[in-house]
Write a protein that holds these residues in place. Structure first.
Motif, PDB file in Angstrom:
ATOM      1  N   SER A  20       0.789  -1.230   0.000  1.00 43.48           N
ATOM      2  CA  SER A  20       0.000   0.000   0.000  1.00 43.48           C
ATOM      3  C   SER A  20       0.823   1.283   0.000  1.00 43.48           C
ATOM      4  CB  SER A  20      -0.951   0.020   1.205  1.00 43.48           C
ATOM      5  OG  SER A  20      -0.226   0.035   2.417  1.00 43.48           O
ATOM      6  N   ASP A 144     -13.989  12.805  -0.529  1.00 42.13           N
ATOM      7  CA  ASP A 144     -14.384  12.619  -1.930  1.00 42.13           C
ATOM      8  C   ASP A 144     -15.280  13.743  -2.448  1.00 42.13           C
ATOM      9  OD1 ASP A 144     -12.834  10.416  -2.210  1.00 42.13           O
ATOM     10  OD2 ASP A 144     -14.456   8.963  -2.378  1.00 42.13           O
ATOM     11  N   ARG A 174      -8.423   7.284 -13.775  1.00 40.16           N
ATOM     12  CA  ARG A 174      -7.925   5.916 -13.965  1.00 40.16           C
ATOM     13  C   ARG A 174      -6.685   5.893 -14.853  1.00 40.16           C
ATOM     14  NH1 ARG A 174     -11.358   2.229 -11.881  1.00 40.16           N
ATOM     15  NH2 ARG A 174     -13.544   2.833 -11.562  1.00 40.16           N
ATOM     16  N   ASP A 177      -3.750   4.766 -12.872  1.00 41.62           N
ATOM     17  CA  ASP A 177      -3.764   3.478 -12.182  1.00 41.62           C
ATOM     18  C   ASP A 177      -2.882   2.458 -12.904  1.00 41.62           C
ATOM     19  OD1 ASP A 177      -5.517   4.665 -10.506  1.00 41.62           O
ATOM     20  OD2 ASP A 177      -7.246   3.415 -11.002  1.00 41.62           O
ATOM     21  N   ASP A 245      -8.420  14.988  -7.409  1.00 45.81           N
ATOM     22  CA  ASP A 245      -7.919  13.795  -6.736  1.00 45.81           C
ATOM     23  C   ASP A 245      -6.813  14.120  -5.740  1.00 45.81           C
ATOM     24  OD1 ASP A 245      -8.814  11.176  -6.727  1.00 45.81           O
ATOM     25  OD2 ASP A 245      -7.002  10.440  -7.696  1.00 45.81           O
ATOM     26  N   ASN A 249      -7.242  13.159  -1.691  1.00 50.81           N
ATOM     27  CA  ASN A 249      -6.301  12.266  -1.025  1.00 50.81           C
ATOM     28  C   ASN A 249      -5.454  12.988   0.010  1.00 50.81           C
ATOM     29  OD1 ASN A 249      -6.350   9.393  -2.296  1.00 50.81           O
ATOM     30  ND2 ASN A 249      -6.596  10.772  -4.020  1.00 50.81           N
ATOM     31  N   TYR A 385      -5.323   1.832   3.088  1.00 55.15           N
ATOM     32  CA  TYR A 385      -4.687   2.687   2.086  1.00 55.15           C
ATOM     33  C   TYR A 385      -4.798   2.082   0.685  1.00 55.15           C
ATOM     34  CZ  TYR A 385      -2.758   5.663   5.717  1.00 55.15           C
ATOM     35  OH  TYR A 385      -2.625   6.542   6.764  1.00 55.15           O
ATOM     36  N   LYS A 386      -4.800   2.962  -0.300  1.00 48.79           N
ATOM     37  CA  LYS A 386      -4.824   2.526  -1.684  1.00 48.79           C
ATOM     38  C   LYS A 386      -3.510   1.820  -2.020  1.00 48.79           C
ATOM     39  CE  LYS A 386      -7.859   6.357  -2.956  1.00 48.79           C
ATOM     40  NZ  LYS A 386      -8.035   7.591  -3.738  1.00 48.79           N
ATOM     41  N   VAL A 390      -1.316   3.222  -7.454  1.00 49.28           N
ATOM     42  CA  VAL A 390      -2.211   4.329  -7.777  1.00 49.28           C
ATOM     43  C   VAL A 390      -1.396   5.614  -7.839  1.00 49.28           C
ATOM     44  CG1 VAL A 390      -4.159   5.700  -6.944  1.00 49.28           C
ATOM     45  CG2 VAL A 390      -4.209   3.209  -6.772  1.00 49.28           C
ATOM     46  N   TRP A 393      -2.124   9.015  -4.258  1.00 55.43           N
ATOM     47  CA  TRP A 393      -2.265   7.983  -3.231  1.00 55.43           C
ATOM     48  C   TRP A 393      -2.886   8.540  -1.954  1.00 55.43           C
ATOM     49  CZ3 TRP A 393       0.062   7.840   1.582  1.00 55.43           C
ATOM     50  CH2 TRP A 393       0.109   6.601   2.243  1.00 55.43           C
ATOM     51  N   ALA A 396      -8.007   4.759   1.350  1.00 58.29           N
ATOM     52  CA  ALA A 396      -9.242   4.358   0.673  1.00 58.29           C
ATOM     53  C   ALA A 396     -10.404   4.395   1.649  1.00 58.29           C
ATOM     54  CB  ALA A 396      -9.095   2.962   0.081  1.00 58.29           C
TER      55      ALA A 396
END
Length: 405
Positions: A20, A144, A174, A177, A245, A249, A385-386, A390, A393, A396
């Motif tokens: 992560s 978010d 994305r 990603d 984003d 985050n 965590y993501k 990603v 970062w 999540a």
């Protein structure tokens, strides 16, 4: 004679699948004691603050975002053709300098400050939904939804379209990603929809300018040069990418840190004037952007090492931001300290974050109000965590508890 980088004896780091946080701070320190370079898949990581700065301000090192498609194994011809379009995020040389000159006046601290009242309105409305309960899942409930209304207000998009922008942002992001090859159609569809929407908005603003970013960009001019409609659309998408984003985050990262340092949270609530330092220390201590990539546009000699054209290097912002040569007690999170060196979470040099002033304002305003309305903040479970693959970062999921109000 410089030594070719491939002939150096340097430590090697192989990331574990599903990890992560990427390279840990302990690993960074162990590698740093061995060499200033670490070999990783596709290239080399830089761990020291000075080396990261040197590469980021050197025009011979180009932004590696344009290589993401190749590195991701994408074969979709239509998608590859679209990724070749000029973007301020990937442009270099004269093209990049021209775009930065034309738009820099629209991204000043003053332009960000005019949105601060709206930022306070947005964060207060989100907190109204959770403060009586004394707990929340921060990512879903607050982080978010927080930046999208602000980006829409910045661009001049009406409230009824906020949900559209949120979905476009989720789909377009994305691109960063690790499994982006599975989402090319989704990314293109979202990009097409946003392009059409912004083109229509530009047409309206040309005839009826307002107090918003698009109107500012439409009238931006230097030596008779102005932005085309295609460039305006590109910039609007860049604002969505850079302004959504990252904020989502980074705010979650900041609260994760404060959840582990409740005395700092109480201090901020008592002294809201510490918000600027709190924001900077959060960005340094646990940044949502943990590194970046550059490739050598020509043979580059640095520190008597030859990096052949095409060599990829990855400035590691975690290493730079905790470099003991630049930060006293780097492992200590302290919002009262005025750090003498600059953290790199918002970048540095030629591609320094264009929306840095906006990001700072969003973080400062949110932290002040949240510290006032979420007293006795504490973790209410383990953060999730993501994955490290990603691009931007952060947590999540971040369950928090606090005293109801």
């Amino acid at each position: 004679m410089p030594t070719p980088v491939a002939e150096l004896i340097v430590p090697t780091y192989e990331p574990e699948a599903g990890r992560s946080r990427g390279m840990s701070r302990d690993e960074i320190e162990a590698f740093r004691a061995q060499h200033w370079l670490v070999q990783v898949p596709f290239g080399y990581q830089l761990l020291n603050h000075d080396d990261c700065i040197a590469v980021l301000k050197d025009k011979r090192w180009h932004q590696a975002l344009r290589l993401l498609t190749t590195m991701s194994g994408i074969t979709d011809g239509e998608y590859l053709a679209r990724r070749e379009r000029t973007s301020i995020l990937t442009a270099e040389g004269d093209v990049h300098q021209r775009l930065r000159r034309l738009v820099s006046g629209a991204f000043t601290p003053r332009s960000a400050d005019r949105l601060r009242p709206f930022m306070r309105e947005v964060i207060n409305e989100l907190l109204d939904r959770v403060t009586a309960n004394g707990r929340c899942e921060l990512v879903q409930d607050i982080c978010d939804p927080y930046p999208i209304p602000i980006v829409c207000e910045l661009l001049g998009a009406p409230k009824q379209d906020w949900a559209l922008f949120s979905q476009w942002a989720t789909d377009i992001f994305r691109v960063f990603d690790a499994d982006v090859a599975n989402y090319t159609k989704q990314i293109m569809a979202a990009s097409d929809a946003m392009d059409t929407y912004v083109a229509d908005l530009i047409a309206v603003r040309r005839n009826d300018p307002q107090d918003d970013l698009l109107s500012d960009l439409i009238v931006a001019e230097e030596a008779g040069d102005t932005l085309s409609t295609d460039e305006l659309i590109m910039l609007a998408e860049a604002v969505l990418l850079a302004g959504t984003d990252t904020t989502r985050n980074q705010l979650a990262c900041a609260l994760a840190v404060f959840g582990e340092h409740p005395e700092q949270w109480a201090l901020l609530a008592e002294h809201p004037e510490l918000a600027p330092r709190a924001a900077e220390e959060s960005l340094r201590y646990l940044g949502a952007v943990r590194g970046t990539g550059r490739f050598a546009s020509q043979d580059v000699v640095y520190r008597d090492v030859l990096f052949p054209q095409g060599t990829l290097v990855f400035p590691n912002f975690v290493g730079a931001n905790t470099d003991p040569a630049h930060f006293e007690a780097p492992e200590t999170f302290d919002i009262t300290v005025q750090r003498e060196s600059t953290h790199l979470t918002l970048g540095f040099g030629l591609h320094y974050c264009l929306g840095a002033n906006l990001a700072r304002a969003e973080l400062q305003e949110a932290l002040v109000i949240m510290s006032q309305r979420m007293p006795n903040l504490r973790l209410d479970g383990e953060p999730v965590y993501k994955p490290a693959g990603v691009g931007i970062w952060g947590p999540a999921s971040l369950p928090l508890a606090f005293d109801p109000s």
